[in-house]
Design an enzyme around this catalytic site. Structure first.
Site, mmCIF file in Angstrom:
data_model
loop_
_atom_site.group_PDB
_atom_site.id
_atom_site.type_symbol
_atom_site.label_atom_id
_atom_site.label_comp_id
_atom_site.label_asym_id
_atom_site.label_seq_id
_atom_site.Cartn_x
_atom_site.Cartn_y
_atom_site.Cartn_z
ATOM 1 N N ARG A 35 30.712 39.247 29.610
ATOM 2 C CA ARG A 35 29.979 38.357 30.286
ATOM 3 C C ARG A 35 29.140 37.441 30.507
ATOM 4 O O ARG A 35 28.362 36.950 30.625
ATOM 5 C CB ARG A 35 30.488 39.063 31.754
ATOM 6 C CG ARG A 35 31.638 39.343 32.077
ATOM 7 C CD ARG A 35 31.933 40.084 33.554
ATOM 8 N NE ARG A 35 33.199 40.438 34.062
ATOM 9 C CZ ARG A 35 33.708 40.429 35.227
ATOM 10 N NH1 ARG A 35 33.035 42.075 35.361
ATOM 11 N NH2 ARG A 35 34.539 40.807 35.437
ATOM 12 N N LYS A 200 46.895 51.840 37.435
ATOM 13 C CA LYS A 200 47.412 52.474 39.010
ATOM 14 C C LYS A 200 48.437 50.555 39.290
ATOM 15 O O LYS A 200 48.254 49.947 39.007
ATOM 16 C CB LYS A 200 47.116 52.203 40.441
ATOM 17 C CG LYS A 200 46.028 53.163 40.478
ATOM 18 C CD LYS A 200 44.701 53.086 41.906
ATOM 19 C CE LYS A 200 44.756 54.398 42.338
ATOM 20 N NZ LYS A 200 43.299 53.585 42.861
ATOM 21 N N GLY A 353 39.172 42.521 33.400
ATOM 22 C CA GLY A 353 37.487 43.331 32.352
ATOM 23 C C GLY A 353 37.752 44.660 31.580
ATOM 24 O O GLY A 353 37.666 44.116 30.384
ATOM 25 N N GLY A 377 39.613 41.326 38.431
ATOM 26 C CA GLY A 377 40.732 40.765 40.168
ATOM 27 C C GLY A 377 41.258 39.121 40.024
ATOM 28 O O GLY A 377 41.879 38.557 40.876
HETATM 29 C C1 3PG Z 1 34.403 42.293 38.365
HETATM 30 O O1 3PG Z 1 34.574 43.441 38.059
HETATM 31 O O2 3PG Z 1 35.473 42.194 39.057
HETATM 32 C C2 3PG Z 1 33.706 41.366 39.333
HETATM 33 O O3 3PG Z 1 32.734 41.227 38.905
HETATM 34 C C3 3PG Z 1 34.126 41.378 40.672
HETATM 35 O O4 3PG Z 1 33.282 42.384 41.154
HETATM 36 P P1 3PG Z 1 33.854 43.377 42.494
HETATM 37 O O5 3PG Z 1 35.478 43.699 42.080
HETATM 38 O O6 3PG Z 1 33.084 44.741 43.078
HETATM 39 O O7 3PG Z 1 33.551 41.899 43.426
HETATM 40 MG MG MG Z 2 36.380 44.200 39.601
#
Ligand code: 3PG
Ligand code: MG
Length: 396
Positions: A35, A200, A353, A377
């Site tokens: 990232r 999950k 990720g 997400g």
């Molecule tokens: C992630 O790691 O998916 C993003 O950086 C968003 O983080 P978060 O899910 O804590 O909002």
């Molecule tokens: Mg996340």
């Protein structure tokens, strides 16, 4: 979506850039800097245009107050190495240190504000709270560039509200992510295969429901597969199981029959005595997992089956590892999927990720894939067909 060019001449301007620097850490050591690397092109482009850059980002999920273990210091250090110039990290977000750091910036300089989630207003559900923080951030800059693709699904002050207060545009990473993922979402070349894994099924319900109307093949592995196997009436031993999702999954299996979407489940499983790198493991048929064992990977027959379903697909999207790839003994299924995507002539997208990290940690060449998303997400919500607040706010 507005692009950086729409911001006009940036020479001598200060530009606030929202990046996603939420990297995995072992103490203060970054274990996967994907990232940070992905954030460089936009920052470099702005510097080349004669701007000074103020980076704002989050790390982890601190509870709205400073916490040393969530400091952005490791990310600032890595960014500095990659840019080949100092990146000054302010001690706070919008306090005295930040104000002094920003005031000292000259064209071509880069500063970073401390973790934006050290301020509870960042993630507040109260619009006025977020807007107040956004106004303080906006006061530092002449323009805003949204480049943290991994957070564009969050309606947060540094992602959404600040974009309304300054001339705003999407950065190069956000542009590239949206273009690549949209190719798969809106008009995929077929056959369109989606590989889903991860622990999950409850995290992926919306995606699965949407894909049952869009994809041609859905390959399921990872921890979530045991809820599918249980829905088929198989015993899953001590494997991960979300019992409250079994009925939902039964519904998916029925829908898939009706819509003609092929759901491909593993036929064999690597079943271990414990969740450990050196646990005793055997390959068993997917409908014969012993009561005292847990599945930690898809088996070799399944890996070959999945590879064959990927081989002739024209669009392949993969989200979530097939097994506990962090343990070499349980990494084969994930490796097989990665290799099959590389070997296929189709357009291959890795989202999430964990799968992106898996690709790098297992030593695959990132360039061999069509696109590796930095979003977890966010990429899932795009695949779900949802509107993302951090993108909507950048519309022309
Ligand atoms: C992630 O790691 O998916 C993003 O950086 C968003 O983080 P978060 O899910 O804590 O909002
Ligand atoms: Mg996340």
């Amino acid at each position: 979506m507005k692009t950086i060019d729409s911001l006009g001449d940036l020479a001598g301007k200060k530009v606030l850039v929202r990046s996603d620097l939420n990297v995995p850490l072992d103490g203060t050591t970054i274990t996967d800097d994907g990232r940070v690397r992905a954030s460089v092109p936009t920052i470099q482009k702005l510097l080349d245009a004669g701007a000074a850059v103020i980076v704002t980002a989050h790390l982890g999920r601190p509870a709205g107050a400073p916490e040393a273990k969530y400091s952005l210091a490791p990310a600032a250090a890595r960014l500095s190495e990659l840019l080949g110039k100092p990146v000054t990290l302010a001690d706070d977000l919008v306090g005295e240190s930040a104000a002094a750091t920003v005031a000292a910036l000259e064209p071509g300089d880069v500063a970073m504000l401390e973790n934006v989630r050290f301020d509870a207003r960042e993630t507040s559900k109260v619009d006025a709270d977020r807007e107040a923080l956004a106004a303080e951030l906006a006061a530092f800059a002449d323009a805003f560039v949204s480049d943290g693709f991994g957070v564009v699904h969050r309606k947060q002050a540094s992602v959404y509200d600040v974009a309304k207060l300054l001339p705003a545009a999407a950065g190069l990473l956000v542009q590239k992510e949206v273009e690549s993922l949209s190719k798969a979402v809106t008009d995929p070349e077929r056959p369109y295969a989606v590989v889903l894994g991860g622990s999950k099924v409850s995290d992926k319900l919306g995606v699965i429901a949407n894909l049952l109307t869009k994809a041609d093949r859905l390959l399921i592995g990872g921890g979530m597969v045991f809820t599918f196997l249980a829905a088929k009436g198989y015993g899953v031993g001590s494997s991960l199981l979300e019992e409250d999702q079994i009925d939902t999954v039964k519904g998916y299996l029925a829908t898939a029959e009706e819509t003609g979407v092929e759901i491909v489940l593993p036929t064999d499983i690597v079943a271990a005595t414990a969740f450990a790198a050196d646990a005793d493991a055997v390959v068993v048929s997917a409908d014969e997992i012993p009561a005292d064992r847990m599945g930690l990977d898809i088996g070799p027959e399944s890996a070959a089956l999945f590879a064959s379903k990927i081989a002739d697909a024209k669009t392949i999207v993969w989200n979530g590892p097939m097994g506990v790839f962090e343990f070499p003994a349980f990494a084969e299924g994930t490796k097989a999927v990665a290799q099959a995507m590389i070997d296929s002539d189709g357009f291959s997208v890795v989202g999430g990720g964990d799968s992106a990290a898996a690709v790098r940690l297992l030593g695959f060449d990132e360039a061999a894939f069509g696109h590796i998303s930095t979003g977890g997400g966010a990429s899932l919500e795009l695949l779900e067909g949802k509107a993302l607040p951090g993108l909507d706010v950048l519309e022309d």
